[in-house]
Enzyme design. Sequence first.
Site, short mmCIF file in Angstrom:
data_model
loop_
_atom_site.label_atom_id
_atom_site.label_comp_id
_atom_site.label_asym_id
_atom_site.label_seq_id
_atom_site.Cartn_x
_atom_site.Cartn_y
_atom_site.Cartn_z
N HIS A 162 37.53 46.67 29.18
CA HIS A 162 38.99 46.59 29.29
C HIS A 162 39.50 45.23 28.79
O HIS A 162 38.82 44.22 28.86
CB HIS A 162 39.51 46.92 30.69
CG HIS A 162 39.19 45.95 31.77
ND1 HIS A 162 38.58 46.33 32.94
CD2 HIS A 162 39.41 44.62 31.88
CE1 HIS A 162 38.45 45.27 33.73
NE2 HIS A 162 38.94 44.22 33.11
N ASP B 83 48.53 40.30 32.93
CA ASP B 83 48.53 41.43 33.85
C ASP B 83 48.65 40.96 35.29
O ASP B 83 48.55 39.76 35.58
CB ASP B 83 47.27 42.29 33.66
CG ASP B 83 45.98 41.46 33.67
OD1 ASP B 83 46.03 40.26 33.98
OD2 ASP B 83 44.92 42.02 33.36
N ASN C 185 33.53 46.92 31.45
CA ASN C 185 33.70 48.25 30.84
C ASN C 185 34.51 48.19 29.55
O ASN C 185 34.89 49.22 29.00
CB ASN C 185 34.35 49.23 31.83
CG ASN C 185 35.83 48.94 32.07
OD1 ASN C 185 36.33 47.89 31.69
ND2 ASN C 185 36.52 49.87 32.69
N GLU D 33 42.46 49.92 30.07
CA GLU D 33 41.14 50.50 30.27
C GLU D 33 40.71 51.29 29.02
O GLU D 33 41.55 51.62 28.18
CB GLU D 33 41.19 51.45 31.48
CG GLU D 33 41.55 50.77 32.80
CD GLU D 33 40.38 50.01 33.45
OE1 GLU D 33 39.43 49.62 32.73
OE2 GLU D 33 40.43 49.81 34.67
C1 GLP Z 1 40.15 41.23 35.04
C2 GLP Z 1 41.35 40.93 34.15
C3 GLP Z 1 40.97 40.79 32.70
C4 GLP Z 1 39.75 39.90 32.55
C5 GLP Z 1 38.59 40.52 33.28
C6 GLP Z 1 37.31 39.72 33.18
O1 GLP Z 1 39.94 42.57 35.25
N1 GLP Z 1 42.35 41.92 34.27
O2 GLP Z 1 42.06 40.26 31.98
O3 GLP Z 1 39.43 39.73 31.20
O4 GLP Z 1 38.93 40.66 34.64
O5 GLP Z 1 37.25 38.75 34.16
P1 GLP Z 1 36.10 37.70 34.34
O6 GLP Z 1 36.40 36.59 33.40
O7 GLP Z 1 36.18 37.27 35.78
O8 GLP Z 1 34.82 38.39 34.01
#
Ligand code: GLP
Length: 231
Positions: free
Chosen positions: A133, A63, A131, A138
């Site tokens: 996602h 993404d 949340n 989402e």
């Molecule tokens: C972002 C990304 C996700 C990722 C999430 C968790 O929102 N779009 O792909 O899994 O964050 O990130 P973190 O590893 O910093 O908790």
Amino acid sequence: MITHRVSNQEQGQALAAELFVAASNQSPQHPVGLATGNTMSGVYQQLVASEFKPRFAHAFALDEYHGISPTSKNSYLNELKDKFAGPLSWQGELHAPGQGKYATESGNSDFESGLRELGPVSVQLLGIGVNGHIAFNEPGSDFESRTRKVALQEETMRSNAIYFDDPATVPTHANTQGLATIRQAEMLLLLVFGEHKKQALLKSLQSPDQTTPLAALIDHKNLVLVTDLVI
Ligand code: GLP
């Protein structure tokens, strides 16, 4: 689903790096799937520390924020260059939805075509949001979704605001691989560390429904969960 329970995040990231190397070396002709965020940073550090020499020529990002400059420190493409491609001296092609040749009207469907031509992805790194996602799918996302532009939920913007100098500049939209897109990978390597992620993981496993995007991936033939949580 295979679950590897580890004692802490660092141990989990080291194990994930090993699994990633093994899976990508098994099908070096196929691209890998990369993810960003705190969880993944440690995996990339482990790959660098082990002097991993990637044999794949293409990598697809999950993404990217919509409309963000590819040189912004908050761009996921930039983060992957900074933490993965650069330190590993990897010269392959990094594909990110909405960036470079995908920054066009047909960018998201071109990204899907690219994945179809070069895929399947041998191993897809995956994290989960607080949340629930997955990438930027989402809660409520269609399980058959493909790469597309999405609106981010308030909670996602709030948790990601810590990475921005000015929280008011957190983008409201992103381009993300869909749940059906992600499901095409040969192996899904899901990393979940920390109590703050427990509720999202438990809900997805115990009462999977439309509000838990992970539920779209749970029947995947090769889903590997690495976690420090007791579930
Ligand atoms: C972002 C990304 C996700 C990722 C999430 C968790 O929102 N779009 O792909 O899994 O964050 O990130 P973190 O590893 O910093 O908790």
